[in-house]
Design a protein around this motif. Structure first.
Motif, mmCIF file in Angstrom:
data_model
loop_
_atom_site.group_PDB
_atom_site.id
_atom_site.type_symbol
_atom_site.label_atom_id
_atom_site.label_comp_id
_atom_site.label_asym_id
_atom_site.label_seq_id
_atom_site.Cartn_x
_atom_site.Cartn_y
_atom_site.Cartn_z
ATOM 1 N N THR A 399 0.831 -1.210 0.000
ATOM 2 C CA THR A 399 0.000 0.000 0.000
ATOM 3 C C THR A 399 0.862 1.255 0.000
ATOM 4 O O THR A 399 0.593 2.205 -0.751
ATOM 5 C CB THR A 399 -0.930 0.013 1.230
ATOM 6 N N ALA A 400 1.903 1.274 0.827
ATOM 7 C CA ALA A 400 2.776 2.456 0.888
ATOM 8 C C ALA A 400 3.483 2.694 -0.436
ATOM 9 O O ALA A 400 3.522 3.824 -0.943
ATOM 10 C CB ALA A 400 3.795 2.279 2.013
ATOM 11 N N LEU A 401 4.026 1.636 -1.036
ATOM 12 C CA LEU A 401 4.771 1.788 -2.294
ATOM 13 C C LEU A 401 3.869 2.242 -3.432
ATOM 14 O O LEU A 401 4.244 3.106 -4.234
ATOM 15 C CB LEU A 401 5.455 0.463 -2.656
ATOM 16 N N ILE A 402 2.676 1.667 -3.518
ATOM 17 C CA ILE A 402 1.777 2.044 -4.612
ATOM 18 C C ILE A 402 1.245 3.457 -4.401
ATOM 19 O O ILE A 402 1.041 4.206 -5.358
ATOM 20 C CB ILE A 402 0.617 1.027 -4.731
ATOM 21 N N THR A 403 1.023 3.855 -3.139
ATOM 22 C CA THR A 403 0.607 5.231 -2.860
ATOM 23 C C THR A 403 1.642 6.219 -3.375
ATOM 24 O O THR A 403 1.308 7.218 -4.024
ATOM 25 C CB THR A 403 0.403 5.441 -1.350
ATOM 26 N N ILE A 404 2.906 5.944 -3.113
ATOM 27 C CA ILE A 404 3.981 6.848 -3.543
ATOM 28 C C ILE A 404 4.166 6.799 -5.051
ATOM 29 O O ILE A 404 4.398 7.827 -5.703
ATOM 30 C CB ILE A 404 5.302 6.476 -2.832
ATOM 31 N N SER A 405 4.037 5.621 -5.638
ATOM 32 C CA SER A 405 4.385 5.438 -7.045
ATOM 33 C C SER A 405 3.243 5.732 -8.007
ATOM 34 O O SER A 405 3.484 6.201 -9.123
ATOM 35 C CB SER A 405 4.865 3.994 -7.280
ATOM 36 N N PHE A 406 1.995 5.458 -7.579
ATOM 37 C CA PHE A 406 0.902 5.552 -8.536
ATOM 38 C C PHE A 406 -0.242 6.426 -8.030
ATOM 39 O O PHE A 406 -0.333 7.593 -8.375
ATOM 40 C CB PHE A 406 0.380 4.147 -8.880
ATOM 41 N N ASP A 407 -1.130 5.844 -7.217
ATOM 42 C CA ASP A 407 -2.374 6.535 -6.891
ATOM 43 C C ASP A 407 -2.862 6.086 -5.519
ATOM 44 O O ASP A 407 -2.744 4.917 -5.155
ATOM 45 C CB ASP A 407 -3.435 6.212 -7.959
ATOM 46 N N LEU A 408 -3.445 7.024 -4.764
ATOM 47 C CA LEU A 408 -3.858 6.725 -3.396
ATOM 48 C C LEU A 408 -4.984 5.707 -3.339
ATOM 49 O O LEU A 408 -4.933 4.744 -2.582
ATOM 50 C CB LEU A 408 -4.309 8.012 -2.693
ATOM 51 N N ILE A 409 -6.028 5.937 -4.133
ATOM 52 C CA ILE A 409 -7.189 5.058 -4.075
ATOM 53 C C ILE A 409 -6.845 3.681 -4.635
ATOM 54 O O ILE A 409 -7.277 2.653 -4.103
ATOM 55 C CB ILE A 409 -8.375 5.678 -4.840
ATOM 56 N N ILE A 410 -6.056 3.637 -5.717
ATOM 57 C CA ILE A 410 -5.602 2.343 -6.237
ATOM 58 C C ILE A 410 -4.793 1.617 -5.169
ATOM 59 O O ILE A 410 -4.907 0.395 -4.999
ATOM 60 C CB ILE A 410 -4.751 2.545 -7.510
ATOM 61 N N ALA A 411 -3.974 2.371 -4.434
ATOM 62 C CA ALA A 411 -3.155 1.763 -3.382
ATOM 63 C C ALA A 411 -4.024 1.118 -2.313
ATOM 64 O O ALA A 411 -3.758 -0.006 -1.879
ATOM 65 C CB ALA A 411 -2.246 2.828 -2.752
ATOM 66 N N VAL A 412 -5.079 1.820 -1.887
ATOM 67 C CA VAL A 412 -5.968 1.249 -0.872
ATOM 68 C C VAL A 412 -6.643 -0.003 -1.417
ATOM 69 O O VAL A 412 -6.755 -1.024 -0.741
ATOM 70 C CB VAL A 412 -7.021 2.281 -0.431
ATOM 71 N N GLY A 413 -7.096 0.073 -2.691
ATOM 72 C CA GLY A 413 -7.746 -1.081 -3.304
ATOM 73 C C GLY A 413 -6.832 -2.286 -3.382
ATOM 74 O O GLY A 413 -7.207 -3.404 -2.998
ATOM 75 N N ILE A 414 -5.607 -2.069 -3.872
ATOM 76 C CA ILE A 414 -4.663 -3.178 -3.996
ATOM 77 C C ILE A 414 -4.240 -3.676 -2.624
ATOM 78 O O ILE A 414 -4.083 -4.883 -2.397
ATOM 79 C CB ILE A 414 -3.438 -2.746 -4.829
ATOM 80 N N GLY A 415 -4.048 -2.753 -1.688
ATOM 81 C CA GLY A 415 -3.702 -3.166 -0.326
ATOM 82 C C GLY A 415 -4.768 -4.055 0.283
ATOM 83 O O GLY A 415 -4.468 -5.063 0.938
#
Length: 563
Positions: A399-415
């Motif tokens: 979640t942290a890596l995807i938040t920094i690299s891509f998108d916040l909401i996508i990060a929560v979804g993938i997390g």
């Protein structure tokens, strides 16, 4: 047809649910006793919120004025319509993170329209009673999300310290990490000593002022010192610029029907973030204060109305702000009056002190947000998650890596997907299949070796059903099998279908299947999916094991008596 009584009861229930989402006199029931503390807390939060409102407005790619407008308008509306007595709302770092790429790709003008649409979506979510949905987000995912946001907020302050003027949209990457690298490479080295000195002064004040006295607002003290020094010492530092001395007149953003489709993705992202952040903040505030529980659906309605109101005045999206809410609680705030006073304090600053506020160096605001970002990360929490379980650690890191690299909401979804995948794997491992001998249940009889008991334990669902089928199908050389289901807990349609396949497969092999101990909660599912219908005889369903064993032995005796 439904009776008039039923219809009337349903209508009354619907009206009560709607009424629960609206403000009432009871919201201020404690104000007569707590108003002195509420006034003090409101003033305290207003002073703390000033630099944050200015900073988040600028770091969003918008203006300091828009940050102030949001804090004022949204602060009042969320206090009146929201579901928490102590929540403070306004611009936040997480929202600033989302707005930067929107400003870069669609322009600052689009933010006002997107804010209006997002506010409407959040109100609709509250009316649809989706407020409890945030409880499905695992704690490690929330902390990973917070860590990612903190990193992005930190990186977004790089323009304030590297160049005397903010970069134009489109010049650099919309990814905060990449853009920070680009800006560092292009840094004006004659500007850096001044900007870094301003950041250092603010940071020192924020760190040490509370140690002198907890009521000293270190961020405001640091900003005042830097602003005074900037006025006395020649320097190249860029300042906020002119701030109007009053709020603009409200107006509805012009949104063409053709433009709505292009704005919806951004509005959906903002709405999701506003809902998640506000509900999490309200939940934390409820655990910190005894001023009463929060109403999650009403909180969504209130935050949606706050963003709608902000957009009408040209502001940005608003959410509940946990840092300011915590200050409010620690300062003694107990009712909505504190949040209203905080907004009025900010309005008073706009009306009376717009000129000095306009002289604040941007680097000083950057210093406030640098420290704010660092304080968002709690090392003890990070260590606790990393050392907990592999699945929780993986969800946190991803979640942290995807938040920094891509998108916040996508990060929560993938997390959440990662967390759910590990949870399902662990849950599927809890499904047990045990092969028992009949002799273990009492004295042995001739032919008992031709009978097997299969005991199911734990849940049986789609993630474990195929494994269970393979394990049961390894049975061979038997005449009767008893499926013991009294310890079977959760069963879904996939699990029931596998049980039906087990029964049919054994019966095709000439093995008689008896089922024992079906729970009342599973009967309808087993009937609809075909588990019970797959039995050769409806009398092969038993409530207790001794009866099932006796019946099984009679089958074995008849089978051995055949020529």
């Amino acid at each position: 047809m439904s009776s008039p009584t039923t219809t009337s009861a349903a209508l009354i229930g619907a009206l009560r649910r709607v009424r629960a989402l609206l403000p009432g006199v009871s919201d201020y029931g404690e104000t007569r006793r707590s108003w002195p503390k509420d006034l003090l807390a409101g003033v305290t939060v207003g002073i703390v919120a000033l630099p944050l409102a200015l900073g988040f407005g600028v770091s969003s790619g918008l203006t300091a004025e828009q940050g102030l407008i949001t804090a004022i308008v949204a602060g009042v509306l969320a206090a009146i319509f929201g579901g928490s007595h102590v929540q403070i709302s306004g611009p936040t770092g997480a929202m600033a993170v989302v707005l930067v790429p929107i400003v870069a790709t669609q322009g600052a003008e689009a933010v006002v329209a997107v804010t209006l649409i997002a506010g409407i979506i959040v109100v609709a979510a509250g009316l649809l009673r989706l407020g409890r949905a945030v409880s499905f987000i695992p704690w490690p995912v929330i902390e990973g999300f917070t860590l990612g946001i903190a990193a992005i907020i930190f990186l977004q302050q790089v323009p304030f310290v590297t160049t005397p003027s903010d970069s134009k949209p489109g010049e650099h990457s919309t990814n905060a990490l990449v853009a920070a690298g680009q800006l560092i490479g292009e840094a004006d080295w004659s500007y850096l000593p001044y900007s870094l000195a301003a950041v250092a002064i603010v940071a020192v004040c924020m760190i040490f002022a509370p140690k002198i006295h907890s009521s000293i607002p270190g961020s405001l003290v640091g900003i005042v010192i830097v602003t005074v020094l900037a006025a006395l010492v020649p320097n190249p530092l860029a300042s906020i610029g002119e701030i109007p001395r009053s709020l603009p007149l409200p107006s509805v953003p012009a949104i063409g029907l053709g433009a709505i489709g292009g704005l919806l993705p951004a509005a959906g992202t903002i709405a999701a973030l506003a809902a998640i952040e506000s509900l999490l903040s309200a939940r934390v505030a409820s655990s910190m204060s005894d001023a009463g529980a929060y109403h999650p659906d009403r909180e969504l309605v209130g935050q949606g109305i706050a963003s709608i109101g902000s957009s009408l005045f040209g502001g940005m999206p608003a959410t509940g702000a946990i840092a300011r809410t915590s200050v409010n609680i620690r300062a003694g705030g107990r009712t909505r009056l504190a949040s209203i006073v905080h907004a009025l304090v900010l309005l008073g600053i706009v009306l009376a002190a717009a000129a000095p506020v306009s002289q604040i160096p941007l680097a000083a605001l950057g210093g406030v947000l640098f420290v704010t970002a660092v304080r968002m990360v709690h090392l003890n929490t990070v260590r606790a998650i990393i050392r907990s379980t592999r699945s929780d650690a993986a969800g946190f890191v991803v979640t942290a890596l995807i938040t920094i690299s891509f998108d916040l909401i996508i990060a929560v979804g993938i997390g959440m997907v990662v967390a759910a995948a590990f949870a399902l794997r662990n849950l599927s491992r809890a499904t047990g299949v045990t092969i028992e001998e009949v002799s273990a249940e009492g004295s042995a009889h001739p032919g008992d070796d031709s009978i097997s008991i299969v005991r199911f334990d734990g849940p049986l669902f789609f993630a474990s059903s195929d494994r269970v089928f393979d394990e049961v199908m390894e049975l061979d050389g038997i005449v009767v099998v008893i499926l013991r289901m009294s310890q079977l807990e959760l069963v879904d349609a996939s699990g029931a279908r596998i049980l039906a396949e087990v029964v049919r497969t054994f019966e095709r092999r000439g093995i008689t299947v008896l089922i024992k101990g079906v729970k009342d909660s599973h009967v309808e599912l087993f009937r609809h999916v075909g588990v019970l219908g797959a039995l050769r005889d409806k009398r092969h369903l038993f409530d207790d094991l001794p009866s099932a064993i006796e019946h099984a032995r009679s089958h074995v005796e008849r089978a051995s008596a055949r020529p």
